[in-house]
Motif scaffolding. Structure first.
Motif, PDB file in Angstrom:
ATOM      1  N   UNK A   1       2.595  -5.725   3.071  1.00 51.15           N
ATOM      2  CA  UNK A   1       2.925  -5.049   4.333  1.00 51.15           C
ATOM      3  C   UNK A   1       2.970  -3.540   4.146  1.00 51.15           C
ATOM      4  N   UNK A   2       3.446  -3.107   2.986  1.00 54.17           N
ATOM      5  CA  UNK A   2       3.478  -1.669   2.721  1.00 54.17           C
ATOM      6  C   UNK A   2       2.066  -1.087   2.662  1.00 54.17           C
ATOM      7  N   UNK A   3       1.137  -1.852   2.096  1.00 51.54           N
ATOM      8  CA  UNK A   3      -0.253  -1.400   2.052  1.00 51.54           C
ATOM      9  C   UNK A   3      -0.834  -1.323   3.468  1.00 51.54           C
ATOM     10  N   UNK A   4      -0.500  -2.296   4.298  1.00 54.82           N
ATOM     11  CA  UNK A   4      -0.957  -2.266   5.691  1.00 54.82           C
ATOM     12  C   UNK A   4      -0.351  -1.075   6.426  1.00 54.82           C
ATOM     13  N   UNK A   5       0.918  -0.802   6.132  1.00 55.50           N
ATOM     14  CA  UNK A   5       1.573   0.340   6.778  1.00 55.50           C
ATOM     15  C   UNK A   5       0.921   1.655   6.347  1.00 55.50           C
ATOM     16  N   UNK A   6       0.470   1.725   5.093  1.00 58.58           N
ATOM     17  CA  UNK A   6      -0.237   2.928   4.622  1.00 58.58           C
ATOM     18  C   UNK A   6      -1.529   3.135   5.398  1.00 58.58           C
ATOM     19  N   UNK A   7      -2.216   2.044   5.730  1.00 55.49           N
ATOM     20  CA  UNK A   7      -3.440   2.152   6.520  1.00 55.49           C
ATOM     21  C   UNK A   7      -3.129   2.659   7.928  1.00 55.49           C
ATOM     22  N   UNK A   8      -2.040   2.151   8.505  1.00 54.15           N
ATOM     23  CA  UNK A   8      -1.605   2.635   9.823  1.00 54.15           C
ATOM     24  C   UNK A   8      -1.324   4.135   9.750  1.00 54.15           C
ATOM     25  N   UNK A   9      -0.609   4.530   8.710  1.00 53.91           N
ATOM     26  CA  UNK A   9      -0.266   5.950   8.552  1.00 53.91           C
ATOM     27  C   UNK A   9      -1.515   6.797   8.366  1.00 53.91           C
ATOM     28  N   UNK A  10      -2.472   6.288   7.577  1.00 55.66           N
ATOM     29  CA  UNK A  10      -3.714   7.042   7.342  1.00 55.66           C
ATOM     30  C   UNK A  10      -4.437   7.290   8.665  1.00 55.66           C
TER      31      UNK A  10
END
Length: 283
Positions: free
Chosen positions: A263-272
């Motif tokens: 989920x943290x990796x997915x959140x990083x994509x959202x942030x990017x």
């Protein structure tokens, strides 16, 4: 409550829905999450493990509260016991804001545990606006209303969903939690242009974005929250950031919950994506 006097909205950054699967990981690892959203009904109890973990995690992270059972669009009297418990939880958590859905969830005191769409009529519009105003007066603060995903429509509707949401928010002077995935799901199911939805949204009232995954069947999309965010939802999110600027954004995952690092990796994509679009506005 007095009408809003300012268009400035708080910005929390990029967050996650807090789920029990991740309680220990959050406490032990203190992941780089800007904030958490809790499901209010999970903590409207006296004591027990949920409140224990909530209190410990709240010491380290900003939070918002998100409800699923207020039934603000229902015709039954608002549940005063529910409202009292919600108010107590707000006092305990001290969230940045609280929200619920623009829908009805039960009849005659029976909770259907589903988010049912409303007929978008003038009668329903004033009914919902009056109830939102009552809730805000009772809680002593403004609430956010979230657009739901839907699979049926009422022949009695006189307005589009986006016209209805905008007018309710204006009459009740409440905020909007704009669920980008729900717009995409409903747009596909009802064959409307999701950009038309965004066109109608009042930027100054949007305090939060929701993102989630869904299940795409042959001719219908179900809002299951059990998959990673789909590419078309990312694209619609990018468009929303271009239009509305910096809005607190989070991921909802309610089933098939993966380990926290995923989920943290997915959140990083959202942030990017979010930061890319914001930088594009400044270029």
């Amino acid at each position: 409550m007095k009408k809003s006097q300012t268009n400035e909205r708080p910005y929390l950054g990029y967050g996650l829905g807090l789920r029990k699967d991740h309680y220990e990981d959050v406490l032990n690892e203190r992941p780089a999450v800007d904030w958490f959203e809790i499901i209010s009904e999970n903590y409207m109890v006296d004591g027990g493990k949920p409140l224990h973990y909530l209190s410990r995690i709240r010491e380290h992270y900003p939070m918002v509260m998100h409800g699923v059972s207020m039934s603000i669009g229902g015709t039954a009297e608002l549940d005063l016991n529910y409202m009292s418990r919600l108010k107590q939880l707000i006092a305990h958590v001290e969230p940045e804001w609280f929200s619920d859905h623009l829908c009805w969830t039960g009849v005659d005191g029976i909770n259907l545990h589903d988010l049912m769409p409303l007929p978008y009529t003038e009668e329903a519009l004033q009914h919902v606006a009056d109830r939102v105003s009552w809730v805000q007066d009772y809680m002593g603060r403004q609430m956010l209303l979230e657009n739901v995903s839907s699979y049926v429509r009422y022949s009695a509707s006189q307005l589009s969903e986006w016209e209805f949401l905008r007018e309710v928010a204006d009459r009740a002077d409440c905020r909007i939690l704009l669920d980008i995935n729900n717009i995409y799901v409903s747009a596909f199911n009802h064959r409307f242009d999701p950009l038309e939805y965004l066109d109608a949204m009042p930027s100054e009232r949007i305090y939060q974005f929701h993102l989630a995954g869904h299940t795409h069947e042959e001719d219908v999309i179900i809002d299951t929250h059990d998959h990673p965010i789909a590419d078309p939802v990312y694209e619609l999110y990018a468009e929303a950031v271009r239009r509305f600027g910096r809005v607190s954004t989070m991921i909802e995952r309610d089933d098939n919950i993966p380990p926290l690092p995923e989920l943290l990796a997915e959140l990083e994509e959202v942030k990017r994506i979010g930061e890319r679009e914001l930088e594009g506005q400044l270029a």
